[in-house]
Enzyme design. Structure first.
Site, PDB file in Angstrom:
ATOM      1  N   ASN A  88       0.720  -1.011  -0.024  1.00 35.72           N
ATOM      2  CA  ASN A  88       0.201  -0.059  -0.136  1.00 35.72           C
ATOM      3  C   ASN A  88       0.935   1.302   0.087  1.00 35.72           C
ATOM      4  OD1 ASN A  88      -2.586   1.518   2.279  1.00 35.72           O
ATOM      5  ND2 ASN A  88      -2.458   1.658   0.079  1.00 35.72           N
ATOM      6  N   TYR A 120      -7.718  13.907  -1.333  1.00 39.26           N
ATOM      7  CA  TYR A 120      -7.762  12.912  -0.063  1.00 39.26           C
ATOM      8  C   TYR A 120      -7.018  14.089   0.745  1.00 39.26           C
ATOM      9  CZ  TYR A 120      -5.722   9.917   3.132  1.00 39.26           C
ATOM     10  OH  TYR A 120      -5.187   9.208   4.489  1.00 39.26           O
ATOM     11  N   GLU A 129     -11.276  10.940   7.893  1.00 41.27           N
ATOM     12  CA  GLU A 129     -10.343  10.741   6.642  1.00 41.27           C
ATOM     13  C   GLU A 129     -11.560  10.820   5.193  1.00 41.27           C
ATOM     14  OE1 GLU A 129      -7.108   7.352   5.179  1.00 41.27           O
ATOM     15  OE2 GLU A 129      -8.825   6.592   5.908  1.00 41.27           O
ATOM     16  N   TYR A 131     -12.087  11.173   0.937  1.00 41.80           N
ATOM     17  CA  TYR A 131     -11.791  10.920  -0.323  1.00 41.80           C
ATOM     18  C   TYR A 131     -12.758  11.435  -1.311  1.00 41.80           C
ATOM     19  CZ  TYR A 131      -8.605   6.866   0.972  1.00 41.80           C
ATOM     20  OH  TYR A 131      -7.287   6.537   1.591  1.00 41.80           O
ATOM     21  N   GLU A 221      -3.111   6.578  -5.237  1.00 39.90           N
ATOM     22  CA  GLU A 221      -2.825   5.363  -4.191  1.00 39.90           C
ATOM     23  C   GLU A 221      -2.975   4.077  -4.972  1.00 39.90           C
ATOM     24  OE1 GLU A 221      -4.937   3.426  -0.376  1.00 39.90           O
ATOM     25  OE2 GLU A 221      -5.563   5.384  -1.185  1.00 39.90           O
TER      26      GLU A 221
END
Length: 357
Positions: A88, A120, A129, A131, A221
């Site tokens: 990741n 992000y 968090e 997105y 990502e």
């Protein structure tokens, strides 16, 4: 970063707290040397966890395991990335603090077997968090979350999802927090994102935003894949909220009712000895100003902290009123307040009738 939501044990989900600086964090391109006045700044290649500023933009690079990952910072607002057989990683360029902006970007994106191209960031109080996903590989990262509606921005429709991360790493260390997603139905790798449109839609869907004290980046990502990207930011003009707290609502908002307002409770997460709760307030057909909601707790429950509202307590009844920014709701408009409580999550707190203050 995010994880494949249907497999919560597969890998950590959230953005880790970055290691700042450190040997080898930033590698200058070969032959860069000292720059003379008027000399263009040499490209920089990032290969390990780091944050900083470059050519007027904030950058962030993070990876959690061995593998080949590089992010090259070029001209102002431009970066490219390549990753291979990594678990990741996420990186990108943007601003040291999130905000309402009209963000214009362009580029190429190859997600491999799994990756996202997304705006992000994080908020604090509550810790969130978030997105705004513009492009992704074969897996839709929000599909295992709870769908909260849709929102239209930049000529496209986005599906809104919410998910909960319990005791996971974050920019504030290990914590329990919400993930918010706007995922574009028609994928693209160039366009303009109006962040305020999404922030307003999330808020009205009962997904409160917090303080913009953390970064916001146009990020690439990758997860257990091999891929590449080449992204340029060509605009990031700040915008202001429209009068009345915004006009962007999900196309599937909670029903309004005919009274002054209605209130609905849900437990958003729980753990041994505590839980997070959320109450969504929806204005009736005439709208509401200075709403007021009573919340009855069990004898072994106590609110430790509360956001997006102000509370007073009498016995086991907590009365919550607006924080200020959410005091006036138009017909059918929603807001919410959340809290962290000590004690068991069952029985759930009981919400009384919502009234105008």
């Amino acid at each position: 970063m995010s994880e494949t939501p249907h497999d919560s044990d597969a890998r950590p989900v959230s953005r880790r707290k970055l290691v700042l600086g450190g040997a080898g964090a930033v590698v200058a391109a070969a032959g860069s040397g000292l720059l003379l006045p008027g000399t263009a700044r040499a490209d920089q290649v990032l290969t390990s966890n780091s944050t900083g500023t470059y050519n007027g933009y904030y950058y962030s690079f993070w990876t959690d395991s061995p593998g080949s990952v590089t992010m090259t910072l070029g001209a102002a607002g431009q970066y490219s990335s390549r990753w291979s057989n990594t678990n990741n990683w996420v990186g990108g360029l943007g601003w040291s603090n999130g905000s309402r902006r009209s963000v214009t970007y362009s580029g190429d994106f190859n997600p491999g077997s799994n990756g996202y191209l997304a705006l992000y960031g994080w908020t604090a109080n509550p810790l969130v968090e978030y997105y705004i996903v513009e492009n992704f590989g074969p897996y839709n990262p929000g599909s295992a979350g709870t769908r909260r509606g849709t929102v239209t921005d930049g000529g496209g429709t986005y599906d809104i999802y919410e998910s909960t991360r319990t005791n996971q790493p974050s920019v504030e260390g290990t914590a329990t927090f919400q993930q918010y997603w706007s995922i574009r139905q028609s994928k693209r790798s160039s366009g303009t994102i109006n962040t305020g449109v999404h922030f307003d839609a999330w808020q009205r869907a009962g997904m409160p935003m917090g303080e913009f004290k953390y970064y916001m980046i146009m990020a690439t990502e990758g997860y257990q894949s091999t891929g590449s990207s080449n992204v340029s930011l060509t605009g990031g003009t700040p915008t202001t909220p429209p009068p009345g707290g915004g006009t962007s609502t999900p196309t599937t908002p909670p029903p309004g009712g005919t009274g002054a307002c209605s209130a609905a409770y849900r437990t958003s997460s729980s753990w041994q000895g505590g839980f997070n709760g959320e109450v969504t307030i929806t204005a009736g057909s005439g709208g509401v100003t200075n709403w007021k909601v009573p919340l009855t707790l069990a004898s072994n429950q106590s609110i430790v902290s509360l956001w997006n509202g102000t509370m007073s307590r009498s016995g086991n009844v907590v009365t919550v009123t607006p924080a200020g920014h959410n005091r006036t709701l138009a017909a059918g408009q929603s807001t919410s307040f959340g809290f962290t409580a000590s004690g068991p999550s069952s029985p759930s707190p009981t919400v009384g009738g919502c009234t105008a203050g």
